[in-house]
Design an enzyme around this catalytic site. Structure first.
Site, PDB file in Angstrom:
ATOM      1  N   ARG A  63      -6.895  -0.396  10.182  1.00  0.00           N
ATOM      2  CA  ARG A  63      -8.109  -1.214  10.091  1.00  0.00           C
ATOM      3  C   ARG A  63      -7.855  -2.703  10.283  1.00  0.00           C
ATOM      4  O   ARG A  63      -8.763  -3.454  10.609  1.00  0.00           O
ATOM      5  CB  ARG A  63      -8.771  -0.991   8.744  1.00  0.00           C
ATOM      6  N   ASP A 257       2.135  17.558  -6.512  1.00  0.00           N
ATOM      7  CA  ASP A 257       2.836  16.560  -5.704  1.00  0.00           C
ATOM      8  C   ASP A 257       4.168  17.094  -5.187  1.00  0.00           C
ATOM      9  O   ASP A 257       4.486  16.910  -4.011  1.00  0.00           O
ATOM     10  CB  ASP A 257       3.070  15.293  -6.560  1.00  0.00           C
ATOM     11  N   HIS A 262       8.154  20.621  -2.152  1.00  0.00           N
ATOM     12  CA  HIS A 262       9.615  20.445  -2.150  1.00  0.00           C
ATOM     13  C   HIS A 262      10.344  21.521  -2.976  1.00  0.00           C
ATOM     14  O   HIS A 262      11.301  22.133  -2.517  1.00  0.00           O
ATOM     15  CB  HIS A 262      10.006  19.069  -2.711  1.00  0.00           C
TER      16      HIS A 262
HETATM   17  C1  BG6 Z   1       7.242  12.601  -2.387  1.00  0.00           C
HETATM   18  C2  BG6 Z   1       6.404  12.545  -3.630  1.00  0.00           C
HETATM   19  O1  BG6 Z   1       6.877  13.697  -1.587  1.00  0.00           O
HETATM   20  O2  BG6 Z   1       8.613  12.711  -2.734  1.00  0.00           O
HETATM   21  C3  BG6 Z   1       6.861  11.416  -4.552  1.00  0.00           C
HETATM   22  O3  BG6 Z   1       5.040  12.348  -3.276  1.00  0.00           O
HETATM   23  C4  BG6 Z   1       8.341  11.507  -4.796  1.00  0.00           C
HETATM   24  O4  BG6 Z   1       6.131  11.440  -5.765  1.00  0.00           O
HETATM   25  C5  BG6 Z   1       9.106  11.622  -3.482  1.00  0.00           C
HETATM   26  O5  BG6 Z   1       8.750  10.334  -5.497  1.00  0.00           O
HETATM   27  C6  BG6 Z   1      10.580  11.821  -3.708  1.00  0.00           C
HETATM   28  O6  BG6 Z   1      11.280  11.828  -2.499  1.00  0.00           O
HETATM   29  P1  BG6 Z   1      12.850  11.610  -2.480  1.00  0.00           P
HETATM   30  O7  BG6 Z   1      13.257  11.921  -1.086  1.00  0.00           O
HETATM   31  O8  BG6 Z   1      13.093  10.178  -2.857  1.00  0.00           O
HETATM   32  O9  BG6 Z   1      13.415  12.545  -3.493  1.00  0.00           O
END
Ligand code: BG6
Length: 508
Positions: A63, A257, A262
């Site tokens: 934007r 999240d 993950h």
């Molecule tokens: C993200 C989450 O997908 O992964 C975050 O939304 C989290 O909340 C992050 O902090 C952690 O990623 P990494 O690679 O630093 O472990």
């Protein structure tokens, strides 16, 4: 015109660097946190490693009323602050020659016409040859409008002999129904094979190393089952709070999240059977099978735990509790810690619980998978000799100290016989001279190469929601999560959950 063709001669030799062919990357949400901290530095690092074609272009869409020059300054600032490889003026100049900015809102059809004109200009002047990837680094609520605008402006449709791809950032919805709806919207516009869902944990070298560890060696797989394994602990702990992400986090919570994506991906790679090959289809087939075999405990009250961080000390820093964080509803019931027990109904894993836990503001930042073995059936020692002997373990250290640890008992020197736990470590840092690329480098490159194995399929995303939805529904009936002090290892509930099974969490 320079020759932008892919110089890779043998694309089947996976040891060789893979270099993307002519293309551009369009980022929606380019002024957001993810682009600033991860995507822009990753694109620079790829340029620096010589993995992007000379005519590569990066288009920012946002934007702000920016010119290409403003955008270039912004990209330079982000890159200088966070690039992994050294900042090099000549590399940056090469990247900068392909930087463009298109200013507009997501619902502004004229802005998408300007985007389309920019794309045509790049095809003409930089040889991007109609190959363009669209990165949706935007909230899911913006996916439908951006998808429809891409369709209406003709950008979503690949011209003959070229490709269009879309990259979708998590969260993929907030439950099964919304994920399916999202998928419907995106698949109206894009061919399913051109949709890449990012789970950046799959881009981490240590996560891919799970495949090497399990399937390139002889000594792990024979004991990787219920005959030898007592249980598995998968931990993703962070020693920081939500920062400035209240708008995103509050109301979503840590399970949506990171467990939905993950942690369940780490689980799937740890628990799945050997895939026929590492092609996307074969990998997905095994991950899908094991995700389908997950059974939730009947009694969720004893086999799940939630928590919310209270104020306290994180190292030498005094920090506020979740409810005092800027932008958080002071009555919020959102969890910042979550632990769940999963069982897997397969012969390999019958009776072996998988415990997944994650939390913000915990004791330290660490992600690991710990496969905890049963005790030896017989110990031919005096009982005092093995009092200090714990369980054998294989610990895959995902981050920050990347590597693998084997934990086993060894004789304490100088004693007649005393056995204590010792660690044997493999560390990436000391075994390899080259530092690991960032997950986003690998994943962006894979999209530009059209290489899908490291991207979760729709089916995997749906199965993950199927696992999490009943837990979320149960938690929604409870009140405030239990508080835990910042800098500790989570709420008492989480310890009680394992104690009820006669086990304890590892201290990573
Ligand atoms: C993200 C989450 O997908 O992964 C975050 O939304 C989290 O909340 C992050 O902090 C952690 O990623 P990494 O690679 O630093 O472990």
């Amino acid at each position: 015109m320079p020759d932008f063709t892919n110089p890779l001669r043998n694309p089947h030799d996976l040891r060789l660097p893979r270099i993307a062919g002519p293309c551009s990357l369009v980022i929606f949400g380019v002024t957001g946190d993810l682009a600033k901290k991860k995507l822009l530095p990753a694109v620079y690092d790829l340029t620096n490693r010589g993995l992007l074609p000379a005519g590569f272009a990066l288009i920012g869409f946002g934007r702000r009323d920016w010119t290409d020059e403003h955008f270039t300054n912004y990209v330079e600032e982000c890159v200088r602050a966070r690039c992994r490889t050294p900042f090099n003026e000549a590399t940056f100049a090469q990247l900068a020659s392909g930087l463009r900015f298109v200013s507009g809102a997501f619902d502004d059809a004229d802005a998408f016409t300007r985007l389309s004109d920019t794309v045509s200009e790049l095809d003409r002047d930089r040889g991007t040859r109609g190959n363009h990837a669209f990165y949706m680094s935007v909230p899911p609520s913006a996916f439908p409008v951006v998808s429809r605008q891409l369709a209406a402006s003709g950008l979503a449709k690949s011209p003959e002999g070229a490709w269009r791809r879309v990259i979708i950032e998590k969260p993929f919805g907030h439950d099964l129904a919304s994920a399916q709806e999202l998928d419907r919207v995106v698949s109206e516009v894009f061919d399913p094979n051109s949709v890449f869902r990012i789970d950046h944990y799959l881009g981490k070298e240590t996560v891919q190393n799970l495949l090497a560890l399990r399937f390139a060696n002889m000594m792990f797989e024979p004991v990787w089952n219920a005959n030898y394994v007592d249980h598995v602990q998968i931990t993703m702990a962070e020693d920081f709070g939500i920062g400035s992400r209240a708008g995103y986090f509050d109301g979503i919570g840590i399970a949506r999240d990171v467990i939905q994506n993950h942690l369940l991906q780490l689980f799937a790679l740890t628990a799945m059977e050997e895939p026929v090959s590492f092609s996307a289809a074969d990998l997905a087939a095994e991950k899908t099978k094991v995700l389908s075999a997950v059974r939730l405990p009947k009694d969720l009250s004893h086999h799940t735990a939630r928590g919310q961080y209270a104020g306290g000390w994180q190292g030498s820093e005094k920090v506020v509790g979740y409810l005092e964080e800027h932008g958080v509803d002071p009555k919020s019931t959102t969890e910042t810690y979550a632990a769940v027990r999963l069982d897997v109904d397969t012969r390999r894993w019958a009776g072996v619980p998988f415990y997944l836990r994650t939390g913000k503001r915990l004791g330290k930042r660490v992600s690991e998978i710990a496969v905890m073995f049963k005790r030896a059936p017989h110990l031919p020692f005096e009982s005092t000799a093995t009092r200090e002997l714990g369980s054998n373990a294989v610990v895959i250290r995902v981050q920050p100290d990347e590597g693998v640890t084997l934990r086993f008992g060894a004789k304490v020197p100088g004693t007649a016989m005393e056995v204590r736990d010792v660690n044997m470590d493999f560390s990436y840092g000391s075994s390899f001279t080259e530092a690991s690329p960032e997950a986003y480098e690998r994943l962006i490159l894979d999209v530009l190469l059209g290489d899908p194995p490291l991207f979760p399929t729709t089916k995997e995303v749906e199965l993950s929601w199927r696992i999490l939805d009943p837990i979320e529904e149960y938690w929604a009936t409870l009140g405030q999560p239990q508080q835990y002090r910042a800098g500790t290892w989570g709420p008492a509930e989480a310890d009680e959950m394992l104690a009820a099974d006669g086990r304890a969490w590892r201290l990573p």
